[in-house]
Design an enzyme around this catalytic site. Structure first.
Site, PDB file in Angstrom:
ATOM      1  N   ARG A  73       0.838  -1.199   0.000  1.00  0.00           N
ATOM      2  CA  ARG A  73       0.000   0.000   0.000  1.00  0.00           C
ATOM      3  C   ARG A  73       0.876   1.254   0.000  1.00  0.00           C
ATOM      4  O   ARG A  73       1.882   1.308   0.721  1.00  0.00           O
ATOM      5  CB  ARG A  73      -0.944   0.001   1.212  1.00  0.00           C
ATOM      6  CG  ARG A  73      -1.940  -1.143   1.124  1.00  0.00           C
ATOM      7  CD  ARG A  73      -3.099  -1.009   2.089  1.00  0.00           C
ATOM      8  NE  ARG A  73      -3.857  -2.268   2.094  1.00  0.00           N
ATOM      9  CZ  ARG A  73      -4.773  -2.594   1.185  1.00  0.00           C
ATOM     10  NH1 ARG A  73      -5.087  -1.746   0.220  1.00  0.00           N
ATOM     11  NH2 ARG A  73      -5.387  -3.762   1.241  1.00  0.00           N
ATOM     12  N   ASP A  74       0.458   2.233  -0.828  1.00  0.00           N
ATOM     13  CA  ASP A  74       1.187   3.502  -0.896  1.00  0.00           C
ATOM     14  C   ASP A  74       1.116   4.200   0.455  1.00  0.00           C
ATOM     15  O   ASP A  74       0.065   4.230   1.104  1.00  0.00           O
ATOM     16  CB  ASP A  74       0.599   4.390  -1.998  1.00  0.00           C
ATOM     17  CG  ASP A  74       1.533   5.511  -2.386  1.00  0.00           C
ATOM     18  OD1 ASP A  74       2.083   5.478  -3.499  1.00  0.00           O
ATOM     19  OD2 ASP A  74       1.731   6.437  -1.551  1.00  0.00           O
ATOM     20  N   ILE A  75       2.239   4.784   0.862  1.00  0.00           N
ATOM     21  CA  ILE A  75       2.319   5.434   2.176  1.00  0.00           C
ATOM     22  C   ILE A  75       1.485   6.723   2.202  1.00  0.00           C
ATOM     23  O   ILE A  75       1.112   7.202   3.277  1.00  0.00           O
ATOM     24  CB  ILE A  75       3.805   5.721   2.519  1.00  0.00           C
ATOM     25  CG1 ILE A  75       3.995   5.850   4.018  1.00  0.00           C
ATOM     26  CG2 ILE A  75       4.345   6.932   1.784  1.00  0.00           C
ATOM     27  CD1 ILE A  75       5.447   5.789   4.458  1.00  0.00           C
TER      28      ILE A  75
ATOM     29  N   ASN B 130       4.587   6.184 -13.885  1.00  0.00           N
ATOM     30  CA  ASN B 130       5.244   7.453 -14.160  1.00  0.00           C
ATOM     31  C   ASN B 130       6.689   7.216 -14.584  1.00  0.00           C
ATOM     32  O   ASN B 130       7.352   6.318 -14.060  1.00  0.00           O
ATOM     33  CB  ASN B 130       5.224   8.339 -12.905  1.00  0.00           C
ATOM     34  CG  ASN B 130       3.814   8.724 -12.493  1.00  0.00           C
ATOM     35  OD1 ASN B 130       2.981   9.009 -13.336  1.00  0.00           O
ATOM     36  ND2 ASN B 130       3.542   8.710 -11.196  1.00  0.00           N
TER      37      ASN B 130
ATOM     38  N   VAL C 170      10.251   7.949  -7.193  1.00  0.00           N
ATOM     39  CA  VAL C 170      11.051   6.794  -6.750  1.00  0.00           C
ATOM     40  C   VAL C 170      11.520   6.037  -7.993  1.00  0.00           C
ATOM     41  O   VAL C 170      10.696   5.586  -8.808  1.00  0.00           O
ATOM     42  CB  VAL C 170      10.233   5.868  -5.823  1.00  0.00           C
ATOM     43  CG1 VAL C 170      11.091   4.677  -5.411  1.00  0.00           C
ATOM     44  CG2 VAL C 170       9.753   6.630  -4.591  1.00  0.00           C
TER      45      VAL C 170
ATOM     46  N   HIS D 203       7.434   1.191 -10.917  1.00  0.00           N
ATOM     47  CA  HIS D 203       6.270   0.764 -10.136  1.00  0.00           C
ATOM     48  C   HIS D 203       4.992   1.151 -10.857  1.00  0.00           C
ATOM     49  O   HIS D 203       4.925   2.163 -11.557  1.00  0.00           O
ATOM     50  CB  HIS D 203       6.289   1.369  -8.726  1.00  0.00           C
ATOM     51  CG  HIS D 203       6.499   2.849  -8.701  1.00  0.00           C
ATOM     52  ND1 HIS D 203       7.743   3.415  -8.809  1.00  0.00           N
ATOM     53  CD2 HIS D 203       5.627   3.887  -8.583  1.00  0.00           C
ATOM     54  CE1 HIS D 203       7.627   4.734  -8.758  1.00  0.00           C
ATOM     55  NE2 HIS D 203       6.355   5.047  -8.635  1.00  0.00           N
ATOM     56  N   MET D 204       3.982   0.338 -10.652  1.00  0.00           N
ATOM     57  CA  MET D 204       2.652   0.579 -11.193  1.00  0.00           C
ATOM     58  C   MET D 204       1.744   0.962 -10.033  1.00  0.00           C
ATOM     59  O   MET D 204       1.679   0.251  -9.028  1.00  0.00           O
ATOM     60  CB  MET D 204       2.157  -0.707 -11.866  1.00  0.00           C
ATOM     61  CG  MET D 204       0.742  -0.662 -12.384  1.00  0.00           C
ATOM     62  SD  MET D 204       0.242  -2.322 -12.911  1.00  0.00           S
ATOM     63  CE  MET D 204       1.038  -2.410 -14.502  1.00  0.00           C
ATOM     64  N   HIS D 205       1.072   2.108 -10.141  1.00  0.00           N
ATOM     65  CA  HIS D 205       0.081   2.503  -9.132  1.00  0.00           C
ATOM     66  C   HIS D 205      -1.250   1.846  -9.497  1.00  0.00           C
ATOM     67  O   HIS D 205      -1.711   1.982 -10.645  1.00  0.00           O
ATOM     68  CB  HIS D 205      -0.134   4.022  -9.135  1.00  0.00           C
ATOM     69  CG  HIS D 205       1.061   4.844  -8.780  1.00  0.00           C
ATOM     70  ND1 HIS D 205       1.204   5.472  -7.563  1.00  0.00           N
ATOM     71  CD2 HIS D 205       2.176   5.167  -9.483  1.00  0.00           C
ATOM     72  CE1 HIS D 205       2.341   6.155  -7.533  1.00  0.00           C
ATOM     73  NE2 HIS D 205       2.949   5.986  -8.694  1.00  0.00           N
TER      74      HIS D 205
HETATM   75  P1  AMP Z   1       6.000   8.079  -8.260  1.00  0.00           P
HETATM   76  O1  AMP Z   1       5.694   9.539  -8.240  1.00  0.00           O
HETATM   77  O2  AMP Z   1       5.289   7.358  -9.380  1.00  0.00           O
HETATM   78  O3  AMP Z   1       7.500   7.798  -8.258  1.00  0.00           O
HETATM   79  O4  AMP Z   1       5.368   7.498  -6.959  1.00  0.00           O
HETATM   80  C1  AMP Z   1       6.097   7.103  -5.842  1.00  0.00           C
HETATM   81  C2  AMP Z   1       5.097   6.674  -4.801  1.00  0.00           C
HETATM   82  O5  AMP Z   1       5.780   5.973  -3.775  1.00  0.00           O
HETATM   83  C3  AMP Z   1       4.351   7.822  -4.145  1.00  0.00           C
HETATM   84  O6  AMP Z   1       2.950   7.655  -4.347  1.00  0.00           O
HETATM   85  C4  AMP Z   1       4.733   7.706  -2.673  1.00  0.00           C
HETATM   86  O7  AMP Z   1       3.676   8.045  -1.793  1.00  0.00           O
HETATM   87  C5  AMP Z   1       5.119   6.244  -2.571  1.00  0.00           C
HETATM   88  N1  AMP Z   1       6.044   5.901  -1.495  1.00  0.00           N
HETATM   89  C6  AMP Z   1       7.217   6.505  -1.208  1.00  0.00           C
HETATM   90  N2  AMP Z   1       7.810   5.910  -0.174  1.00  0.00           N
HETATM   91  C7  AMP Z   1       7.001   4.898   0.209  1.00  0.00           C
HETATM   92  C8  AMP Z   1       7.051   3.901   1.230  1.00  0.00           C
HETATM   93  N3  AMP Z   1       8.087   3.840   2.086  1.00  0.00           N
HETATM   94  N4  AMP Z   1       6.033   3.024   1.335  1.00  0.00           N
HETATM   95  C9  AMP Z   1       4.984   3.091   0.485  1.00  0.00           C
HETATM   96  N5  AMP Z   1       4.883   3.994  -0.513  1.00  0.00           N
HETATM   97  C10 AMP Z   1       5.864   4.893  -0.637  1.00  0.00           C
END
Ligand code: AMP
Length: 119
Positions: free
Chosen positions: A30-32, A88, A97, A101-103
């Protein structure tokens, strides 16, 4: 070798995360900072930095990410109403990050597909 991110530590369970799925190829957690009632990140266990770095040898892993997304959407109860999958890439894509990753976002209408920066 590309530099590891916090996501590699989550895969190895060295950092806490709400992991909802993991196998040899893919991890989902789950996204933080959730942007919808369901907001899950699905990532390859192999460190692939961006979509630009995907190669033919990654095809099975990338395909598996979609299989896992569909399975998690069913489990979250959002499959029928629908959801959005987002990947993204780099700065214009809004990537923060640098571990591919896929949201998986759902649980409410997701609105316009693309927001302008001022939105
Ligand atoms: P992006 O902008 O596509 O690189 O999205 C990165 C996502 O990673 C964001 O939605 C953040 O909220 C999420 N994120 C960053 N650190 C963590 C973490 N430690 N645990 C879960 N999600 C994270």
């Amino acid at each position: 070798m590309p530099e590891e991110t916090i996501f590699s530590k989550i895969i190895r369970r060295e950092l806490p995360a709400d992991i909802v799925f993991q196998d040899d190829t893919v991890t989902a957690f789950r996204d933080i900072s959730p942007q919808a009632p369901t907001h899950i990140l699905i990532i390859p266990n192999k460190l692939i930095t961006t979509v630009n770095d995907v190669t033919e040898e990654d095809e099975a892993a990338i395909g598996h990410m979609f299989v896992v997304a569909a399975k998690l959407a069913r489990e979250e109860g959002i499959a029928e109403d629908g959801y959005r999958l987002i990947v993204n890439c780099n700065s214009h894509g809004g990537q923060i990050v640098f571990h591919l990753h896929m949201h998986l976002l759902g649980g409410r209408p997701m609105g316009r597909m693309v927001a302008r920066p001022r939105d």
